[in-house]
Design an enzyme around this catalytic site. Sequence first.
Site, PDB file in Angstrom:
ATOM      1  N   SER A 255       0.959  -1.105   0.462  1.00 27.55           N
ATOM      2  CA  SER A 255      -0.036  -0.168   0.276  1.00 27.55           C
ATOM      3  C   SER A 255       1.051   1.058   0.251  1.00 27.55           C
ATOM      4  CB  SER A 255      -0.953   0.021   1.396  1.00 27.55           C
ATOM      5  OG  SER A 255      -1.778   1.484   1.250  1.00 27.55           O
TER       6      SER A 255
ATOM      7  N   LYS B 280       2.007  -3.895   6.391  1.00 25.49           N
ATOM      8  CA  LYS B 280       2.540  -3.787   5.129  1.00 25.49           C
ATOM      9  C   LYS B 280       3.585  -3.623   5.339  1.00 25.49           C
ATOM     10  CE  LYS B 280      -1.540  -3.856   3.300  1.00 25.49           C
ATOM     11  NZ  LYS B 280      -2.187  -5.926   2.720  1.00 25.49           N
TER      12      LYS B 280
ATOM     13  N   TYR C 127      -1.594  -1.119  10.852  1.00 28.76           N
ATOM     14  CA  TYR C 127      -1.741  -0.811   9.397  1.00 28.76           C
ATOM     15  C   TYR C 127      -0.596  -1.703   8.588  1.00 28.76           C
ATOM     16  CZ  TYR C 127      -3.837  -1.473   4.592  1.00 28.76           C
ATOM     17  OH  TYR C 127      -3.541  -1.640   3.389  1.00 28.76           O
TER      18      TYR C 127
HETATM   19  P1  NAD Z   1     -11.406  -6.360   1.154  1.00 30.68           P
HETATM   20  O1  NAD Z   1     -11.530  -6.664   2.909  1.00 30.68           O
HETATM   21  O2  NAD Z   1     -11.996  -6.593   0.485  1.00 30.68           O
HETATM   22  O3  NAD Z   1     -10.242  -8.052   0.621  1.00 30.68           O
HETATM   23  C1  NAD Z   1      -9.342  -8.726   1.435  1.00 30.68           C
HETATM   24  C2  NAD Z   1     -10.128  -9.835   2.114  1.00 30.68           C
HETATM   25  O4  NAD Z   1      -8.875 -10.781   2.439  1.00 30.68           O
HETATM   26  C3  NAD Z   1     -12.007 -10.169   2.115  1.00 30.68           C
HETATM   27  O5  NAD Z   1     -12.061 -10.558   1.763  1.00 30.68           O
HETATM   28  C4  NAD Z   1     -10.978 -10.702   3.668  1.00 30.68           C
HETATM   29  O6  NAD Z   1     -12.144 -11.474   4.057  1.00 30.68           O
HETATM   30  C5  NAD Z   1      -9.769 -11.743   3.090  1.00 30.68           C
HETATM   31  N1  NAD Z   1      -8.976 -12.001   4.593  1.00 30.68           N
HETATM   32  C6  NAD Z   1      -8.990 -11.488   5.804  1.00 30.68           C
HETATM   33  N2  NAD Z   1      -7.872 -11.971   6.544  1.00 30.68           N
HETATM   34  C7  NAD Z   1      -7.833 -12.851   6.253  1.00 30.68           C
HETATM   35  C8  NAD Z   1      -7.186 -14.321   6.598  1.00 30.68           C
HETATM   36  N3  NAD Z   1      -6.385 -14.635   7.774  1.00 30.68           N
HETATM   37  N4  NAD Z   1      -7.402 -15.573   6.178  1.00 30.68           N
HETATM   38  C9  NAD Z   1      -7.992 -15.470   4.574  1.00 30.68           C
HETATM   39  N5  NAD Z   1      -8.905 -13.980   3.971  1.00 30.68           N
HETATM   40  C10 NAD Z   1      -8.778 -13.174   4.922  1.00 30.68           C
HETATM   41  O7  NAD Z   1     -10.366  -5.107   1.526  1.00 30.68           O
HETATM   42  P2  NAD Z   1      -9.728  -4.903  -0.254  1.00 30.68           P
HETATM   43  O8  NAD Z   1      -9.787  -3.160  -0.869  1.00 30.68           O
HETATM   44  O9  NAD Z   1      -9.759  -5.846  -1.301  1.00 30.68           O
HETATM   45  O10 NAD Z   1      -7.901  -5.084   0.202  1.00 30.68           O
HETATM   46  C11 NAD Z   1      -7.233  -6.160  -0.132  1.00 30.68           C
HETATM   47  C12 NAD Z   1      -5.772  -5.700  -0.149  1.00 30.68           C
HETATM   48  O11 NAD Z   1      -5.568  -4.873  -0.686  1.00 30.68           O
HETATM   49  C13 NAD Z   1      -5.434  -6.207   1.310  1.00 30.68           C
HETATM   50  O12 NAD Z   1      -4.110  -6.597   1.466  1.00 30.68           O
HETATM   51  C14 NAD Z   1      -5.430  -4.297   1.493  1.00 30.68           C
HETATM   52  O13 NAD Z   1      -4.373  -4.527   2.737  1.00 30.68           O
HETATM   53  C15 NAD Z   1      -4.434  -4.181   0.645  1.00 30.68           C
HETATM   54  N6  NAD Z   1      -4.288  -2.453  -0.178  1.00 30.68           N
HETATM   55  C16 NAD Z   1      -5.946  -2.147   0.182  1.00 30.68           C
HETATM   56  C17 NAD Z   1      -6.323  -0.635  -0.533  1.00 30.68           C
HETATM   57  C18 NAD Z   1      -8.061  -0.101  -0.523  1.00 30.68           C
HETATM   58  O14 NAD Z   1      -7.363   1.185  -0.353  1.00 30.68           O
HETATM   59  N7  NAD Z   1      -9.072  -0.832  -0.379  1.00 30.68           N
HETATM   60  C19 NAD Z   1      -5.315   0.014  -0.256  1.00 30.68           C
HETATM   61  C20 NAD Z   1      -3.601  -0.419  -0.074  1.00 30.68           C
HETATM   62  C21 NAD Z   1      -3.819  -1.595  -0.163  1.00 30.68           C
HETATM   63  N1  UFG Z   2     -12.005  11.539   3.192  1.00 35.10           N
HETATM   64  C1  UFG Z   2     -13.383  12.609   3.445  1.00 35.10           C
HETATM   65  N2  UFG Z   2     -14.457  12.877   4.357  1.00 35.10           N
HETATM   66  C2  UFG Z   2     -14.626  10.827   4.275  1.00 35.10           C
HETATM   67  C3  UFG Z   2     -13.409  10.014   3.899  1.00 35.10           C
HETATM   68  C4  UFG Z   2     -12.185  10.233   3.468  1.00 35.10           C
HETATM   69  O1  UFG Z   2     -13.216  13.205   3.052  1.00 35.10           O
HETATM   70  O2  UFG Z   2     -15.713  10.584   4.818  1.00 35.10           O
HETATM   71  C5  UFG Z   2     -10.914  12.513   2.483  1.00 35.10           C
HETATM   72  C6  UFG Z   2      -9.857  12.382   3.768  1.00 35.10           C
HETATM   73  O3  UFG Z   2      -9.375  13.006   4.259  1.00 35.10           O
HETATM   74  C7  UFG Z   2      -8.817  12.224   2.254  1.00 35.10           C
HETATM   75  C8  UFG Z   2      -9.195  11.566   1.048  1.00 35.10           C
HETATM   76  O4  UFG Z   2     -10.582  11.584   1.598  1.00 35.10           O
HETATM   77  O5  UFG Z   2      -8.331  13.363   2.094  1.00 35.10           O
HETATM   78  C9  UFG Z   2      -9.190  10.075   0.324  1.00 35.10           C
HETATM   79  O6  UFG Z   2      -9.561   9.170   2.162  1.00 35.10           O
HETATM   80  P1  UFG Z   2      -9.529   7.546   2.436  1.00 35.10           P
HETATM   81  O7  UFG Z   2      -9.731   7.452   3.659  1.00 35.10           O
HETATM   82  O8  UFG Z   2     -10.332   7.151   0.804  1.00 35.10           O
HETATM   83  O9  UFG Z   2      -8.025   6.597   1.614  1.00 35.10           O
HETATM   84  P2  UFG Z   2      -6.967   7.342   3.013  1.00 35.10           P
HETATM   85  O10 UFG Z   2      -5.885   8.170   1.696  1.00 35.10           O
HETATM   86  O11 UFG Z   2      -6.850   8.175   4.297  1.00 35.10           O
HETATM   87  O12 UFG Z   2      -6.623   6.201   2.602  1.00 35.10           O
HETATM   88  C10 UFG Z   2      -6.406   4.873   1.481  1.00 35.10           C
HETATM   89  C11 UFG Z   2      -6.819   3.614   2.501  1.00 35.10           C
HETATM   90  C12 UFG Z   2      -5.289   2.824   3.726  1.00 35.10           C
HETATM   91  C13 UFG Z   2      -4.151   3.243   2.881  1.00 35.10           C
HETATM   92  C14 UFG Z   2      -4.342   4.487   1.733  1.00 35.10           C
HETATM   93  C15 UFG Z   2      -3.241   4.043   0.453  1.00 35.10           C
HETATM   94  O13 UFG Z   2      -7.709   3.747   3.818  1.00 35.10           O
HETATM   95  O14 UFG Z   2      -5.636   2.091   4.045  1.00 35.10           O
HETATM   96  O15 UFG Z   2      -5.429   4.634   0.874  1.00 35.10           O
HETATM   97  O16 UFG Z   2      -3.653   3.588  -0.570  1.00 35.10           O
HETATM   98  F1  UFG Z   2      -3.149   3.490   2.984  1.00 35.10           F
END
Ligand code: NAD
Ligand code: UFG
Length: 350
Positions: A124, A152, A148
Site C-alpha cells: 500500500s 505492510k 495497519y
Molecule cells: P477486502 O477486505 O475487500 O479484501 C481482503 C480479503 O481478505 C477479504 O475478503 C477478507 O475476508 C480476507 N481476509 C482477511 N484476513 C484473512 C485471513 N486471515 N485469511 C483469509 N482471508 C482473509 O480489502 P481490499 O480493499 O480488497 O484489499 C485487498 C488488499 O489490498 C489488502 O491486503 C489491503 O490491505 C490492500 N490494500 C487495499 C487498499 C484499499 O484502499 N482498498 C489500499 C492499499 C492496499
Molecule cells: N475523506 C473525507 N471524508 C470521508 C472520507 C475521506 O473527507 O468521509 C478524505 C480524506 O481526508 C482524504 C481523502 O478523502 O483526504 C481520501 O480518504 P480515504 O479514507 O478514502 O483514503 P486514504 O488516502 O486516507 O487511505 C486509503 C486507505 C489506506 C491506504 C491509503 C493508501 O484507507 O488504507 O489509501 O493506499 F493506506
Amino acid sequence: MAILVTGGAGYIGSHTCIELLNAGYELVVLDNLVNSKFESVRRVKELTNKEFPFYKVDLLHIDKLEEIFKENTIDAVIHLAGLKAVGESVEQPLFYYHNNITGTLNLCKVMSLYGVKNLVFSSSATVYGLPDSVPITENSPLQAKNPYGQTKLMIEQVLQDLYQSDKEWSISLLRYFNPIGAHESGRLGEDPQGIPNNLMPYITQVAIGKLPELHIFGNNYSTADGTGVRDYIHVVDLAKGHVCALEKVWKTTGVDAFNLGTGKGYSVLEIVQAFEKASGVEIPFRVIGPRPGDIGACYADPIKAKINLGWQAQRGLEEMCRDAWRWQEQNPLGYETNKKDTTLKLDVLL
Ligand code: NAD
Ligand code: UFG
C-alpha cells in the site's frame, strides 16, 4: 497449473480474479470471508462463465492452508488477504499484527514447503507515511504511521529477507494508491461493513440516501482548494496490474516494488464534483476538522510500473465515478441481497 488468490472474495481480489480468468489463468481462491461475502465469488464465476475451487479458509489455519496446496498444483500466489481498516488497527493492534503478519508467514511457509516461489503481494501507499514530496517514487523513504501500515512494511521486509535466504523467489510488492470504482457490469464492487471509512463508498452511500451528508476532513491543507489530494485509481486498472505483475514474476527472480497509481491527484472537492456530474445526484457536505493522521497530498509516480510491468492505468475519474455509482445503485445493500428485496430493507433502514 493454477494461481492461488488469497483474499479473492474481497473488493480488489474479486476484480483481480476476473482479470486473471479473462487472461486465461486457472484459479484457486481462498478467503475466510471476514470482510467479504461468497456472493462476490459466485458473481465472478457468473461474469466469466468459468469455474474454479473456492476455499473458505483462514490463513491462520496452516493445516487447512496446506491442504489447498496438496489438492491443487499451485504455481504462483497473489496475496491480497488481510485486514485493512486503519482506525481499527489502532484500536486492535494485536489482532492486525496477528492476522496480517502471521497469516503471511503461514502462507510463505507452505509455499516454501511446496516449492512455490512466485508471489505478488498487496502492499500500500501507506508504506510511504508522510511523504516528503509528491509524486512519490518507489525510492521515497518508508515509514508507517499506524499498525495497519506497520503490517505492510513488516511484510515487505519479511519478503525481502526471504529472497535473500533463497534466490529462487520472485516477488512483486504492489503499492496501491486509492482504488475506487467498480466492475462496469455493476455486479462487483466495494461492499464495506457499517459506515464506510473511505471517501468514495461514503459518497455513494450519501447519494443513495443511506447517509445524510459527507463530512470533509479539513480544508486547510496546502493543496489547491485546501482539501486532501489523493491518487484515485479504477479498481479494474488495479486488477489488470496484478496480471502484468504475475507475468513479470514468472520471468524473473528477486523482489521489486511498484507503485500502482495514475500519477494524478484529485482533491476531495474535485471528487465530489466529478461524482455529482457522473451521477446527476447532489452530494450535501460539511467541512469538519482534519482526520487524525491524514496527510495533505499523496500521489504516485507510476513510471516504474509502466517501464517494468508494461502497465498503465487507462480509466479516468469520470469512469471511476460512473462505475462506483452504477454498483451502488444496482446493489443498495451490497452483496447482501438482490435489489428487489433490498428496496424494502432500505425503507426500514432510512
Ligand atoms: P477486502 O477486505 O475487500 O479484501 C481482503 C480479503 O481478505 C477479504 O475478503 C477478507 O475476508 C480476507 N481476509 C482477511 N484476513 C484473512 C485471513 N486471515 N485469511 C483469509 N482471508 C482473509 O480489502 P481490499 O480493499 O480488497 O484489499 C485487498 C488488499 O489490498 C489488502 O491486503 C489491503 O490491505 C490492500 N490494500 C487495499 C487498499 C484499499 O484502499 N482498498 C489500499 C492499499 C492496499
Ligand atoms: N475523506 C473525507 N471524508 C470521508 C472520507 C475521506 O473527507 O468521509 C478524505 C480524506 O481526508 C482524504 C481523502 O478523502 O483526504 C481520501 O480518504 P480515504 O479514507 O478514502 O483514503 P486514504 O488516502 O486516507 O487511505 C486509503 C486507505 C489506506 C491506504 C491509503 C493508501 O484507507 O488504507 O489509501 O493506499 F493506506
